[in-house]
Design an enzyme around this catalytic site. Sequence first.
Site, PDB file in Angstrom:
ATOM      1  CE  LYS A   1      -3.680  -2.452   2.446  1.00 41.26           C
ATOM      2  NZ  LYS A   1      -4.360  -2.622   3.605  1.00 41.26           N
TER       3      LYS A   1
ATOM      4  CD  GLN B   1      -3.278  -4.276   6.751  1.00 37.64           C
ATOM      5  OE1 GLN B   1      -3.073  -3.456   6.028  1.00 37.64           O
ATOM      6  NE2 GLN B   1      -3.745  -5.400   6.582  1.00 37.64           N
TER       7      GLN B   1
ATOM      8  CG  ASP C   1      -9.875  -0.027   5.373  1.00 39.66           C
ATOM      9  OD1 ASP C   1      -9.642  -0.119   3.964  1.00 39.66           O
ATOM     10  OD2 ASP C   1      -9.127  -0.271   6.257  1.00 39.66           O
TER      11      ASP C   1
END
Length: 278
Positions: A49, A93, A116
């Site tokens: 990422k 994460q 997210d």
Amino acid sequence: MAIILDGKKLRDKILEDLHIKISSYDKKPKLVVILVGDDAASQIYVGNKQKCAQKIGITSEVINYPSDTEEKIIIDKINELNNDGSVHAILVQLPLPEHISKENIINAISPQKDVDGFTPYNFGKLFSGEVPCVYPCTPKGILLLLDEYGIDIEGKHAVVVGRSNIVGRPMSQMLLNRNATVTVCHSYTKNLAQITKTADILISAVGKNIIKGEMLKSDCVVVDVGIFKDESGKLRGDVDFDSSSKIASYISPVPGGVGPMTIASLMLNTVELFEKTL
Ligand code: NAP
């Protein structure tokens, strides 16, 4: 033989467009990733990422914490990032170590920086058919891929196998919001094959090789979200590609289908959150 839904190709196009767009701004979008512990897979995902973000001009920072870090320390850091005007997107994460509550951590993220789309605010907006700050990355990437290939969703029977908060649930809502008739299957579903046989669009997000060609309706569209390693260490998806690609009209491969689209969506979401602050 089915047409391949090429996630790599579309990802590259999206990233190229984003790169051009970001270079036109004086200020740059900033993504902060919080990584707790030393899970090897998470470290690879976060590294990918970060590399992708840097390549297209997004400033990215990874904050690493040891696995025994107290929940409060992470929540305090999230609050600090929520109040930092130079940060536009925050990602924690997953998975987190067991002593840390995933819910408490996600709830701490400001919905306006929730890249997210997992906070209750953004989930609530999505599930009530309203527009959230951003859409969860994997389902968003899947819809972009279907749209790229001109696949109609409205009025179609979409079957989603898997009901996780990361993929299955938001995917089913996003399909519903696009006027599909949606069936969600999970580990308690009886006669899975009978249901998948009626799918115009089948999205499988399980993490086991459970979909075979004989479970599909002729000319359906198959999206394989699953990624896992089989006994020989080979990367596999949920769908048996050889038998399924003979029945379906479109199919996404593993690797090279949904995975690249998830990262493209993360970059899109970071830029969208940034643009809302301009
Ligand atoms: P998860 O949280 O483990 O959820 C798996 C889902 O599959 C659950 O809802 C479970 O049902 C259901 N399931 C398990 N066995 C089943 C069976 N025999 N029949 C029908 N449903 C069954 O996993 P996830 O996070 O959604 O991820 C799913 C897969 O997608 C994994 O392989 C993951 O690595 C992959 N993934 C890929 C990407 C990408 O970008 N390519 C992104 C995210 C995830 P219950 O709810 O009843 O337990």
